[in-house]
Write an enzyme that holds these catalytic residues in place. Structure first.
Site, PDB file in Angstrom:
ATOM      1  N   SER A   1       0.837  -1.195   0.000  1.00 56.24           N
ATOM      2  CA  SER A   1       0.000   0.000   0.000  1.00 56.24           C
ATOM      3  C   SER A   1       0.877   1.252   0.000  1.00 56.24           C
ATOM      4  O   SER A   1       1.623   1.480  -0.947  1.00 56.24           O
ATOM      5  CB  SER A   1      -0.958  -0.038   1.200  1.00 56.24           C
ATOM      6  OG  SER A   1      -1.983   0.910   1.057  1.00 56.24           O
TER       7      SER A   1
ATOM      8  N   ASP B   1      -8.924  -4.869  -5.925  1.00 53.86           N
ATOM      9  CA  ASP B   1      -8.556  -3.939  -4.857  1.00 53.86           C
ATOM     10  C   ASP B   1      -9.671  -2.911  -4.649  1.00 53.86           C
ATOM     11  O   ASP B   1     -10.072  -2.218  -5.576  1.00 53.86           O
ATOM     12  CB  ASP B   1      -7.253  -3.227  -5.217  1.00 53.86           C
ATOM     13  CG  ASP B   1      -6.623  -2.502  -4.036  1.00 53.86           C
ATOM     14  OD1 ASP B   1      -7.370  -2.053  -3.152  1.00 53.86           O
ATOM     15  OD2 ASP B   1      -5.386  -2.387  -4.000  1.00 53.86           O
TER      16      ASP B   1
ATOM     17  N   HIS C   1      -7.487  -5.521  -1.395  1.00 52.15           N
ATOM     18  CA  HIS C   1      -6.275  -4.807  -0.991  1.00 52.15           C
ATOM     19  C   HIS C   1      -5.367  -5.686  -0.139  1.00 52.15           C
ATOM     20  O   HIS C   1      -4.144  -5.604  -0.220  1.00 52.15           O
ATOM     21  CB  HIS C   1      -6.653  -3.536  -0.234  1.00 52.15           C
ATOM     22  CG  HIS C   1      -5.520  -2.586  -0.049  1.00 52.15           C
ATOM     23  ND1 HIS C   1      -4.829  -2.023  -1.100  1.00 52.15           N
ATOM     24  CD2 HIS C   1      -4.933  -2.075   1.073  1.00 52.15           C
ATOM     25  CE1 HIS C   1      -3.882  -1.226  -0.653  1.00 52.15           C
ATOM     26  NE2 HIS C   1      -3.923  -1.242   0.669  1.00 52.15           N
TER      27      HIS C   1
END
Length: 830
Positions: free
Chosen positions: A681, A754, A788
């Site tokens: 991330s 995601d 994610h």
């Protein structure tokens, strides 16, 4: 110049022809056994403690799902992801079993009567703590179960199917004999067909110059067909259900977001979303009607009908205009309080009072009365009794955190804490709570207006040392009752307080761990008296999840970067390694954080005495492959005073990474010519920037990142300026804008599904295309169905295979390469 798009088939053929055979993994791969074992190990149970401290509920967790499970049908609507077959959230990790243990030393008893197979979630203690309610998800519905603690037996309640699309589908009533549930309406009919033929274009419009600076939310509604699907699956009927299964409806079916009973059980407050829906923001910002019903289903009062919130200022300090956050007061029978912004919800508006809080008592016929005025954003009350409550305020821009003691008899407030939330050393912890006569959580106030405070991190200049203290709310004085890392054998044990079991007797539930011994639960007596008094009693004996990794060496590092900011990292070294063997190839893993204070940025975190949590997610797993690991290396981005942290983001980023490597070299364990870097991330964003702006690393791994900040133009992470206010910052920080500078091999990994704000898969796809266009050595791996955070067993194993191969080819065994050259092997490794 005009460009035309190649047909998709032609584009795919072109890419496949250009990719070498060695890189065409047509199936999921498995990494070497030491890495694979970290994915397949049975998960350690979690626990829940009764408010009275007499029972420990052991929750057995399911293993990672298979890719087949992840591939089940899923609808992405209004910012939600739902399973149309079960009418609940998709991607839920369930519990598979429940065990009960009478504290302190009772035998563990498996709760019988559980469904088979068990897919349990939403576990809740009853207000009188004699029962536990939970849901079970089958292949086509969500069912309600209740377990009796005395008999350790569970049974299904009623035959209704619950609706879990908009959150937890049930709440206990205070009588512990009935529950409020959100059920699928019995007569809702068949689901609307997904209309593939549009009736016309989809349009959005903004009239009158009204600003709506929304984040880049994912999974939003896109067309009228989506609206119909969302309304169908999210519609629920609120019902009161007895333990005998008898049910009575309350109100009409609707898009019920919450249905919460009053503490005394006489009323139910519902929040129901309604049209007009938005294609710009998720359901939590849709128009919402707040109603109070009597327990017999009669509408008592409509408290508010909040309009669509598309124009909330995009800032952590932003808030909607009008009343918000209607909540029951926990310490009285039936009173509702809510908050209303006094600055139009805009942090840029100057105001001495940002929020006001109002209260309205049952039967809700009087005018609301103001009870509290907040100089910052109001975060909520922690209720105690008729004389004491705690109010929380916060302001992100200054990191200001304020706690006040409030007297509900006259609503006078005095400051208890006024501090920066960046100051981890000064964190007083959280107050101990208990269940009152309504089963609601309130402050556990002791004589002399004292309360126990628990800090389960306990950051200090010596590292994390969790503690329990006693705070006097009148004098504001506190004293430490106990702190981890005491003298004798406890000096090298990390002990974390979890719950206060009995504040009067000084009994607390803790976990104890060492680098080689996994956490287990204990009861600690803070006030042992007499020769026979036992200070510590072991409660659980969970086995070591990976005993084969005992002996991995760990060290807490402390060092400075060039500007004097104190930094830290956790160093892992392979079991049996000695410095005489020479420095090792190294893998650095980090996640940057912004600070407004240089001293706070340099505060130490972590402890050398914590268990070596060498799981599959971060870098520590690769200590099993012979690497030195610089884990959680601190990367503070500081902007003091009027300066913004990101104005010097790249300089501080590179300086922090260099300092970590230099410290490892000084210790003689890091080979500076063979260092890799990685992150997930915002850590992936960091990785791409480090490779673009420094020559410190041989290779990098960036997972699920965002690389083009013009695609998040109204702010990102903690950056509050828009692209048009600070274009030079956005461009300098965007790896995509600096793709021509990339000379270091970079592995990109991204979940195809995601749903995190800002990290669209297109971020990795477009960045890969840019890197390839400049001849960089890079590889893009898209994991099917993954969000994610990756969850499927096959995905995790393949992720480790990719990472291991990349590190092996470019960090451990680097070969002279030219720009754009691909590795001779990916995956596997020794």
């Amino acid at each position: 110049m005009r460009y035309t798009h190649l047909p998709t088939f032609c584009l795919l053929v072109t890419l496949l022809v250009q990719v070498p055979d060695s890189l065409r993994a047509q199936s999921y791969q498995t990494p070497p056994k030491p890495l694979a074992d970290l994915v397949t190990v049975a998960p350690t149970p979690t626990v829940s403690v009764s408010g009275k401290g007499d029972y420990l509920l052991i929750l057995e967790r399911a293993a990672n799902p298979t890719i087949a499970e992840l591939a089940q049908p899923e609808f992405k609507l209004a910012g939600l992801r739902l399973n149309p077959a079960t009418n609940g959230p998709s991607r839920t990790i369930h519990l598979t079993g429940l065990r009960l243990k009478k504290l302190p030393t009772g035998a563990e008893v498996a709760i019988s009567g559980l469904p088979s197979p068990a897919q349990l979630s939403n576990v809740q203690w009853s207000p009188d703590e004699t029962k536990i309610a939970f849901t079970n998800t089958t292949s086509n519905r969500i069912e309600l179960y209740v377990a009796d603690l005395a008999s350790a037996t569970a049974k299904r309640v009623g035959d209704m199917a619950l609706n879990g699309v908009l959150g937890v589908p049930f709440q206990w009533l205070s009588d512990s004999q009935s529950l409020i549930v959100k059920a699928i309406p019995a007569n809702r009919g068949a689901a609307p067909a997904d209309n593939r033929v549009p009736e016309g274009p989809t349009t959005q419009e903004n009239v009158g110059g009204r600003r709506g600076q929304a984040p880049t939310y994912q999974d939003l509604l896109k067309n009228p067909s989506d609206e119909q699907q969302f309304a169908y699956y999210a519609t629920a009927q609120v019902m009161r259900v007895g333990l005998d299964g008898q049910a009575r409806p309350l109100g009409e079916p609707g898009l019920v977001m919450t249905a919460i009973p009053s503490p005394d059980g006489r009323y139910v407050m519902t929040e129901t979303a309604h049209k007009p829906f938005s294609y710009l923001v998720p359901v939590r910002r849709f128009p919402t009607k707040t109603d109070v019903f009597s327990i017999d289903g009669t509408l008592v009062k409509t408290l508010a009908d909040t309009p669509l919130q598309e124009s909330v200022p995009y800032s952590p300090d932003g808030a909607p205009t009008g009343p918000r956050n209607y909540t029951w007061r926990d310490d009285v029978p039936a009173s509702v309080y809510y908050t209303e912004a006094q600055d139009k919800g805009d942090p840029k508006v100057k105001a001495e009072i940002r929020d006001k809080v109002f209260l309205i008592d049952a039967p809700f016929t009087a005018q609301p009365k103001e009870i509290y005025a907040a100089a910052y954003r109001f975060r909520g009350f922690e209720w105690g009794n008729e004389n004491t409550a705690l109010a929380q305020e916060f302001w992100w821009q200054s990191r200001k955190s304020v706690t006040k003691v409030v007297n509900p008899t006259n609503w006078q407030a005095t400051v208890l804490f006024d501090r920066s939330n960046e100051d981890r050393y000064g964190d007083p912890g959280d107050p101990d709570t208990k269940h009152n006569q309504y089963g609601r959580t309130v402050l556990n106030l002791l004589p002399n207006n004292e309360v126990m405070m628990i800090n389960n991190q306990g950051a200090s200049p010596k590292g994390d040392q969790p503690f329990v203290s006693l705070l006097n709310l009148t004098t504001k004085q506190s004293r430490i009752l106990w702190r981890s890392g005491g003298a004798g054998p406890d000096a090298t044990v990390f002990e974390r307080p979890i719950n206060v079991l009995d504040a009067t007797k000084g009994l607390i539930l803790t976990t104890r761990e060492t680098p080689d011994e996994n956490p287990n639960y204990y009861i600690r007596n803070l006030y042992p008296k007499g020769k026979k008094a036992v200070a510590l009693t072991q409660v659980t004996t969970f086995p070591h999840p990976y005993p084969q990794l005992k002996g991995v060496q760990k060290q807490q590092l402390r060092y400075k970067r060039a500007d004097g900011v104190e930094l830290s990292a956790t160093l892992y070294l392979p079991a049996g390694y000695k410095k005489e063997q020479g420095p090792l190839p190294t893998f650095l893993w980090a996640y940057p954080a912004e600070f407004k204070d240089k001293e706070a940025a340099g505060q130490l975190s972590g402890s050398p005495y914590q268990f070596n949590r060498i799981n599959y997610w971060g870098a520590a797993a690769f200590v099993t492959m012979g690497y030195a690991i610089l884990d959680n290396a601190s990367i503070p981005i500081v902007g003091e005073g009027d300066k913004e942290p990101n104005d010097t983001y790249v300089e501080q980023l590179v300086s922090s990474a260099k300092a970590a490597i230099d410290e490892g070299v000084r210790l003689g364990v890091v080979d500076a010519t063979r260092v890799g870097v990685g992150g997930h991330s915002y850590g992936a964003f960091m990785t791409a920037n480090l490779l673009s702006h420094s020559n410190l690393f041989r290779g990098g791994i960036a997972r699920s990142g965002a690389y083009n900040r013009t695609l998040t133009p109204f702010g990102f992470q903690n950056e509050q300026r828009s692209y048009w206010q600070a274009p030079e910052v956005y461009n300098a920080m965007s790896p995509f804008m600096n793709a021509d500078k990339m000379k270091t091999p970079l592995l990109l990994v991204h979940g195809e599904a995601d749903n995190n704000t800002g990290t669209f898969p297109i971020q990795s796809e477009r960045y890969y295309n840019a890197l390839k266009g400049f001849g960089a050595t890079t590889r893009l791996v898209l994991l099917p169905y993954e969000s994610h955070g990756y969850t499927a067993k096959e995905s995790l194993l393949h992720m480790l295979w990719e990472m291991n191969g990349w590190l092996d080819a470019y960090v451990k065994n680097p070969k002279p390469t030219t720009a754009g050259q691909t590795p001779s092997k990916v995956g596997g490794g020794k």
